[in-house]
Scaffold this motif. Structure first.
Motif, PDB file in Angstrom:
ATOM      1  N   UNK A 143     126.135  39.452  36.375  1.00 21.75           N
ATOM      2  CA  UNK A 143     127.535  39.558  35.946  1.00 21.75           C
ATOM      3  C   UNK A 143     128.277  40.572  36.818  1.00 21.75           C
ATOM      4  N   UNK A 144     127.682  41.754  36.985  1.00 17.89           N
ATOM      5  CA  UNK A 144     128.328  42.788  37.793  1.00 17.89           C
ATOM      6  C   UNK A 144     128.380  42.417  39.268  1.00 17.89           C
ATOM      7  N   UNK A 145     127.340  41.773  39.768  1.00 18.51           N
ATOM      8  CA  UNK A 145     127.339  41.357  41.175  1.00 18.51           C
ATOM      9  C   UNK A 145     128.413  40.298  41.423  1.00 18.51           C
ATOM     10  N   UNK A 146     128.564  39.353  40.504  1.00 15.59           N
ATOM     11  CA  UNK A 146     129.600  38.334  40.638  1.00 15.59           C
ATOM     12  C   UNK A 146     130.991  38.952  40.580  1.00 15.59           C
ATOM     13  N   UNK A 147     131.166  39.911  39.684  1.00 15.89           N
ATOM     14  CA  UNK A 147     132.441  40.603  39.585  1.00 15.89           C
ATOM     15  C   UNK A 147     132.744  41.382  40.871  1.00 15.89           C
ATOM     16  N   UNK A 148     131.741  42.033  41.425  1.00 17.19           N
ATOM     17  CA  UNK A 148     131.916  42.741  42.696  1.00 17.19           C
ATOM     18  C   UNK A 148     132.241  41.778  43.823  1.00 17.19           C
ATOM     19  N   UNK A 149     131.579  40.640  43.829  1.00 15.75           N
ATOM     20  CA  UNK A 149     131.826  39.625  44.866  1.00 15.75           C
ATOM     21  C   UNK A 149     133.266  39.129  44.799  1.00 15.75           C
ATOM     22  N   UNK A 150     133.723  38.869  43.588  1.00 18.45           N
ATOM     23  CA  UNK A 150     135.091  38.377  43.414  1.00 18.45           C
ATOM     24  C   UNK A 150     136.128  39.417  43.827  1.00 18.45           C
ATOM     25  N   UNK A 151     135.853  40.677  43.571  1.00 19.19           N
ATOM     26  CA  UNK A 151     136.809  41.732  43.911  1.00 19.19           C
ATOM     27  C   UNK A 151     136.647  42.233  45.345  1.00 19.19           C
ATOM     28  N   UNK A 152     135.633  41.751  46.040  1.00 18.81           N
ATOM     29  CA  UNK A 152     135.365  42.126  47.437  1.00 18.81           C
ATOM     30  C   UNK A 152     135.121  43.630  47.599  1.00 18.81           C
ATOM     31  N   UNK A 153     134.538  44.231  46.580  1.00 18.42           N
ATOM     32  CA  UNK A 153     134.179  45.654  46.632  1.00 18.42           C
ATOM     33  C   UNK A 153     133.118  45.926  45.574  1.00 18.42           C
ATOM     34  N   UNK A 154     132.492  47.074  45.675  1.00 12.60           N
ATOM     35  CA  UNK A 154     131.512  47.472  44.672  1.00 12.60           C
ATOM     36  C   UNK A 154     132.279  48.009  43.465  1.00 12.60           C
ATOM     37  N   UNK A 155     132.142  47.333  42.340  1.00 15.00           N
ATOM     38  CA  UNK A 155     132.856  47.759  41.132  1.00 15.00           C
ATOM     39  C   UNK A 155     132.157  48.966  40.507  1.00 15.00           C
ATOM     40  N   UNK A 156     132.890  49.664  39.659  1.00 11.16           N
ATOM     41  CA  UNK A 156     132.322  50.837  38.990  1.00 11.16           C
ATOM     42  C   UNK A 156     131.132  50.468  38.107  1.00 11.16           C
ATOM     43  N   UNK A 157     131.223  49.339  37.419  1.00 12.15           N
ATOM     44  CA  UNK A 157     130.139  48.911  36.541  1.00 12.15           C
ATOM     45  C   UNK A 157     128.871  48.602  37.336  1.00 12.15           C
ATOM     46  N   UNK A 158     129.029  47.950  38.496  1.00 15.83           N
ATOM     47  CA  UNK A 158     127.874  47.629  39.329  1.00 15.83           C
ATOM     48  C   UNK A 158     127.232  48.903  39.879  1.00 15.83           C
ATOM     49  N   UNK A 159     128.062  49.835  40.338  1.00 16.83           N
ATOM     50  CA  UNK A 159     127.535  51.100  40.863  1.00 16.83           C
ATOM     51  C   UNK A 159     126.832  51.890  39.762  1.00 16.83           C
ATOM     52  N   UNK A 160     127.424  51.900  38.570  1.00 19.68           N
ATOM     53  CA  UNK A 160     126.816  52.612  37.445  1.00 19.68           C
ATOM     54  C   UNK A 160     125.481  51.982  37.075  1.00 19.68           C
ATOM     55  N   UNK A 161     125.427  50.646  37.095  1.00 19.57           N
ATOM     56  CA  UNK A 161     124.185  49.947  36.765  1.00 19.57           C
ATOM     57  C   UNK A 161     123.086  50.290  37.761  1.00 19.57           C
ATOM     58  N   UNK A 162     123.417  50.308  39.044  1.00 18.78           N
ATOM     59  CA  UNK A 162     122.424  50.653  40.067  1.00 18.78           C
ATOM     60  C   UNK A 162     121.946  52.090  39.889  1.00 18.78           C
ATOM     61  N   UNK A 163     122.864  53.000  39.566  1.00 13.20           N
ATOM     62  CA  UNK A 163     122.508  54.406  39.380  1.00 13.20           C
ATOM     63  C   UNK A 163     121.606  54.586  38.164  1.00 13.20           C
ATOM     64  N   UNK A 164     121.972  53.955  37.047  1.00  9.42           N
ATOM     65  CA  UNK A 164     121.166  54.072  35.827  1.00  9.42           C
ATOM     66  C   UNK A 164     119.782  53.477  36.043  1.00  9.42           C
TER      67      UNK A 164
END
Length: 118
Positions: free
Chosen positions: A51-72
């Motif tokens: 979900x977060x990867x698709x959202x990042x792909x659509x926005x053409x940037x690393x979203x906050x949720x995706x970065x937070x998920x990777x960090x956690x």
């Protein structure tokens, strides 16, 4: 099989706690109770990554949720498993085993990547 059931159980508990922590953190981002429950189970089922990867792909940037998920994930799983693996390697005197050393190295690299994304 190495016969070390206790170490295997501790590693499984570390992984499970990391997954539950990530799921609670992901669910906490919503206000509605139903949405929190859906996000919690989506994270436990590892759908959050997609979900977060698709959202990042659509926005053409690393979203906050995706970065937070990777960090956690990095802190909750890779870091704690690396520390535990080093303990097991030293306790069982297995410092000569290249596969265990590579496993620790992978955990450390995973931790570093998660921190860099954040």
């Amino acid at each position: 099989y190495c016969g070390q059931r206790t170490f295997c159980l501790v590693a499984a508990i570390i992984m499970a706690l990391g997954q539950v922590f990530a799921a609670v953190e992901y669910a906490h981002q919503e206000y509605a109770f139903k949405e929190r429950i859906k996000r919690f189970f989506a994270s436990l089922g590892h759908a959050r990554v997609f979900i977060d990867a698709l959202d990042s792909w659509r926005q053409q940037r690393v979203t906050d949720s995706f970065a937070r998920q990777k960090f956690v994930d990095a802190i909750g799983e890779s870091g704690s498993l690396a520390v535990f693996a080093v303990y097991v390697i030293l306790y069982l005197d297995l410092s000569y085993n290249p596969w265990l050393i590579l496993s620790v190295l992978r955990s450390v690299i995973g931790l570093a990547c998660g921190i860099v994304v954040w």
